[in-house]
Structure formats: C-alpha cells, structure tokens
Design a protein around this motif. Sequence first.
Motif, PDB file in Angstrom:
ATOM      1  N   VAL A  69       0.858  -1.198   0.000  1.00  0.00           N
ATOM      2  CA  VAL A  69       0.000   0.000   0.000  1.00  0.00           C
ATOM      3  C   VAL A  69       0.889   1.243   0.000  1.00  0.00           C
ATOM      4  O   VAL A  69       1.849   1.323   0.772  1.00  0.00           O
ATOM      5  N   LYS A  70       0.615   2.186  -0.886  1.00  0.00           N
ATOM      6  CA  LYS A  70       1.412   3.425  -0.936  1.00  0.00           C
ATOM      7  C   LYS A  70       0.636   4.621  -0.402  1.00  0.00           C
ATOM      8  O   LYS A  70       1.205   5.541   0.151  1.00  0.00           O
ATOM      9  N   HIS A  71      -0.678   4.580  -0.608  1.00  0.00           N
ATOM     10  CA  HIS A  71      -1.508   5.713  -0.181  1.00  0.00           C
ATOM     11  C   HIS A  71      -2.604   5.238   0.762  1.00  0.00           C
ATOM     12  O   HIS A  71      -3.132   4.144   0.609  1.00  0.00           O
ATOM     13  N   CYS A  72      -2.916   6.081   1.712  1.00  0.00           N
ATOM     14  CA  CYS A  72      -3.936   5.755   2.703  1.00  0.00           C
ATOM     15  C   CYS A  72      -5.281   5.525   2.022  1.00  0.00           C
ATOM     16  O   CYS A  72      -5.728   6.337   1.212  1.00  0.00           O
ATOM     17  N   ARG A  73      -5.927   4.412   2.378  1.00  0.00           N
ATOM     18  CA  ARG A  73      -7.231   4.112   1.783  1.00  0.00           C
ATOM     19  C   ARG A  73      -8.322   5.022   2.349  1.00  0.00           C
ATOM     20  O   ARG A  73      -9.405   5.128   1.815  1.00  0.00           O
ATOM     21  N   ASN A  74      -8.010   5.645   3.468  1.00  0.00           N
ATOM     22  CA  ASN A  74      -8.993   6.519   4.113  1.00  0.00           C
ATOM     23  C   ASN A  74      -8.896   7.958   3.615  1.00  0.00           C
ATOM     24  O   ASN A  74      -9.901   8.569   3.275  1.00  0.00           O
ATOM     25  N   CYS A  75      -7.660   8.504   3.565  1.00  0.00           N
ATOM     26  CA  CYS A  75      -7.539   9.936   3.234  1.00  0.00           C
ATOM     27  C   CYS A  75      -6.619  10.220   2.047  1.00  0.00           C
ATOM     28  O   CYS A  75      -6.531  11.362   1.603  1.00  0.00           O
ATOM     29  N   GLY A  76      -5.921   9.215   1.538  1.00  0.00           N
ATOM     30  CA  GLY A  76      -5.119   9.423   0.333  1.00  0.00           C
ATOM     31  C   GLY A  76      -3.692   9.881   0.577  1.00  0.00           C
ATOM     32  O   GLY A  76      -2.902   9.963  -0.352  1.00  0.00           O
ATOM     33  N   ASN A  77      -3.338  10.172   1.823  1.00  0.00           N
ATOM     34  CA  ASN A  77      -1.961  10.582   2.120  1.00  0.00           C
ATOM     35  C   ASN A  77      -0.985   9.434   1.884  1.00  0.00           C
ATOM     36  O   ASN A  77      -1.361   8.266   1.926  1.00  0.00           O
ATOM     37  N   VAL A  78       0.281   9.782   1.645  1.00  0.00           N
ATOM     38  CA  VAL A  78       1.316   8.765   1.493  1.00  0.00           C
ATOM     39  C   VAL A  78       1.550   8.105   2.860  1.00  0.00           C
ATOM     40  O   VAL A  78       1.729   8.803   3.862  1.00  0.00           O
ATOM     41  N   VAL A  79       1.556   6.768   2.875  1.00  0.00           N
ATOM     42  CA  VAL A  79       1.705   6.053   4.140  1.00  0.00           C
ATOM     43  C   VAL A  79       3.179   5.862   4.490  1.00  0.00           C
ATOM     44  O   VAL A  79       4.052   5.995   3.633  1.00  0.00           O
ATOM     45  N   ILE A  80       3.433   5.524   5.748  1.00  0.00           N
ATOM     46  CA  ILE A  80       4.778   5.203   6.223  1.00  0.00           C
ATOM     47  C   ILE A  80       4.751   3.747   6.696  1.00  0.00           C
ATOM     48  O   ILE A  80       3.781   3.315   7.321  1.00  0.00           O
ATOM     49  N   ARG A 104       4.431  -6.388  13.902  1.00  0.00           N
ATOM     50  CA  ARG A 104       4.771  -6.364  12.479  1.00  0.00           C
ATOM     51  C   ARG A 104       4.652  -4.945  11.943  1.00  0.00           C
ATOM     52  O   ARG A 104       3.741  -4.209  12.316  1.00  0.00           O
ATOM     53  N   LYS A 105       5.580  -4.619  11.036  1.00  0.00           N
ATOM     54  CA  LYS A 105       5.495  -3.304  10.397  1.00  0.00           C
ATOM     55  C   LYS A 105       4.277  -3.265   9.475  1.00  0.00           C
ATOM     56  O   LYS A 105       3.990  -4.243   8.784  1.00  0.00           O
ATOM     57  N   ARG A 106       3.587  -2.147   9.495  1.00  0.00           N
ATOM     58  CA  ARG A 106       2.398  -1.959   8.662  1.00  0.00           C
ATOM     59  C   ARG A 106       2.500  -0.623   7.940  1.00  0.00           C
ATOM     60  O   ARG A 106       3.293   0.229   8.308  1.00  0.00           O
ATOM     61  N   ALA A 107       1.619  -0.475   6.946  1.00  0.00           N
ATOM     62  CA  ALA A 107       1.500   0.828   6.290  1.00  0.00           C
ATOM     63  C   ALA A 107       0.609   1.700   7.174  1.00  0.00           C
ATOM     64  O   ALA A 107      -0.578   1.424   7.335  1.00  0.00           O
ATOM     65  N   VAL A 108       1.227   2.731   7.779  1.00  0.00           N
ATOM     66  CA  VAL A 108       0.489   3.589   8.709  1.00  0.00           C
ATOM     67  C   VAL A 108       0.363   4.983   8.097  1.00  0.00           C
ATOM     68  O   VAL A 108       1.342   5.533   7.575  1.00  0.00           O
ATOM     69  N   CYS A 109      -0.823   5.557   8.172  1.00  0.00           N
ATOM     70  CA  CYS A 109      -1.032   6.900   7.630  1.00  0.00           C
ATOM     71  C   CYS A 109      -0.624   7.945   8.668  1.00  0.00           C
ATOM     72  O   CYS A 109      -1.154   7.943   9.775  1.00  0.00           O
ATOM     73  N   PRO A 110       0.323   8.838   8.309  1.00  0.00           N
ATOM     74  CA  PRO A 110       0.762   9.846   9.262  1.00  0.00           C
ATOM     75  C   PRO A 110      -0.312  10.918   9.489  1.00  0.00           C
ATOM     76  O   PRO A 110      -0.271  11.616  10.494  1.00  0.00           O
ATOM     77  N   ALA A 111      -1.261  11.022   8.586  1.00  0.00           N
ATOM     78  CA  ALA A 111      -2.280  12.069   8.711  1.00  0.00           C
ATOM     79  C   ALA A 111      -3.459  11.606   9.567  1.00  0.00           C
ATOM     80  O   ALA A 111      -3.755  12.199  10.600  1.00  0.00           O
ATOM     81  N   CYS A 112      -4.109  10.510   9.161  1.00  0.00           N
ATOM     82  CA  CYS A 112      -5.321  10.089   9.891  1.00  0.00           C
ATOM     83  C   CYS A 112      -5.060   8.876  10.779  1.00  0.00           C
ATOM     84  O   CYS A 112      -5.965   8.395  11.445  1.00  0.00           O
ATOM     85  N   ARG A 113      -3.839   8.366  10.769  1.00  0.00           N
ATOM     86  CA  ARG A 113      -3.394   7.274  11.646  1.00  0.00           C
ATOM     87  C   ARG A 113      -4.006   5.909  11.325  1.00  0.00           C
ATOM     88  O   ARG A 113      -3.906   4.970  12.104  1.00  0.00           O
TER      89      ARG A 113
END
Length: 191
Positions: free
Chosen positions: A16-27, A37-46
């Motif tokens: 996953v590259k972009h948040c499915r909720n808000c579209g921000n680039v995930v970390i 486990r490491k996950r794709a986390v959205c820095p904007a909406c968490r």
Amino acid sequence: MSAPADYTAAMHRPPVKHCRNCGNVVIIRLPDDGDTRKRAVCPACRTVHYDNPLNVVGTIPALDDRVLLCKRNIEPRLGKWTLPAGFMELHETVAEGAARETLEEAGAQFELGDFFSLVNIARVGQVHLFYRARLLSDQFAPGYETQEARLFTEAQVPWDEIAFRTVGETLKRYFDDHRRGQFSVHVFDIN
Ligand SMILES: [Zn+2]
C-alpha cells in the motif's frame, strides 16, 4: 467477473502506498498499539493498513473418470491448463466463490460436491481451496479467461502443461482418491 486468477509467485501484491482513508502517502512502521509487524500507517489520519492472505477458490469438475481442465487465455501461464479457480470475492462463501469461478471460466453445468483440498502457499500469502463438482453435461461455454475447456482422464492430463503447482498437486490427490474409490479432505503446504 472476478480478478484474474493470477495466483503465482509473481503475484505478490504491491505494498500500500496511499492511505485508503484519506489518500496521504503512508509510512511503513510498527503501529503504536503494540503490534509486532510493520504496517502501512497513515501519518495524517493514523489508519493502519493490514495486508492479509488472499483465498483462491475453485473446483475439480468431474464426469465419470474424467476431470475438466481449462486452457488459460490470460497471463500468467497463458496456454497452460488449470482447474477453474480464482480469487474469492467479498461477501461470498468459499463454496459460492468456487461455483462462480467454475461457471465463469468453464461455463459448465455442475452440482457442487464435498470440500476436497486446502493448500497453504505461505510464501506468497495465499490459501487455495478446492471443492469437488459433479458435471451434469460435457458441453462447456468457457469465458474470456479460458481458450478451451476439456475433459481429461488421468492418463490424458497434460501433466507438464499444468499452470500451477497447487492445481497439479490437487489433481494427483484427486485421481489417487478416485482410484481408491474413496475421497477424503487434503490439507498440505506448497513453498
Ligand atoms: Zn489517512
């Protein structure tokens, strides 16, 4: 139509590259909830995005001592033979998905039978599930994913031209059981 049955080693889903909720680039990082486990986390909406295994569902359609195989009309493994199978859809059961794929890929008339095999392919994050099916006719109307749908006895199966190991291993077990006259459920792993 379901997604194409591209269930091979080449089919690792891209992360996953972009948040499915808000579209921000995930970390990609450990979430804050103690997850290990490491996950794709959205820095904007968490929002934390979980990537879990996919189920591939299909059937072994049979008429007397013959099994129906489909010649693939799509990549990967274009031109190779497979059992009708594909990715399970949301809001359907395994049996419903297996029946749907059989109809879509082979256009076969059949009666769904007992569950037959569960194959873990942990390396690519997939579980393949096959039901037996009793064909009611030897007439088929394959969909666009299939060049040709044909019945094969065990001796006629093009064993070197089978598209996927899960299918080859399931077929071997099917014919073994058929020869014995008794079917059981098979659970095994493929690396
Ligand atoms: Zn977000």
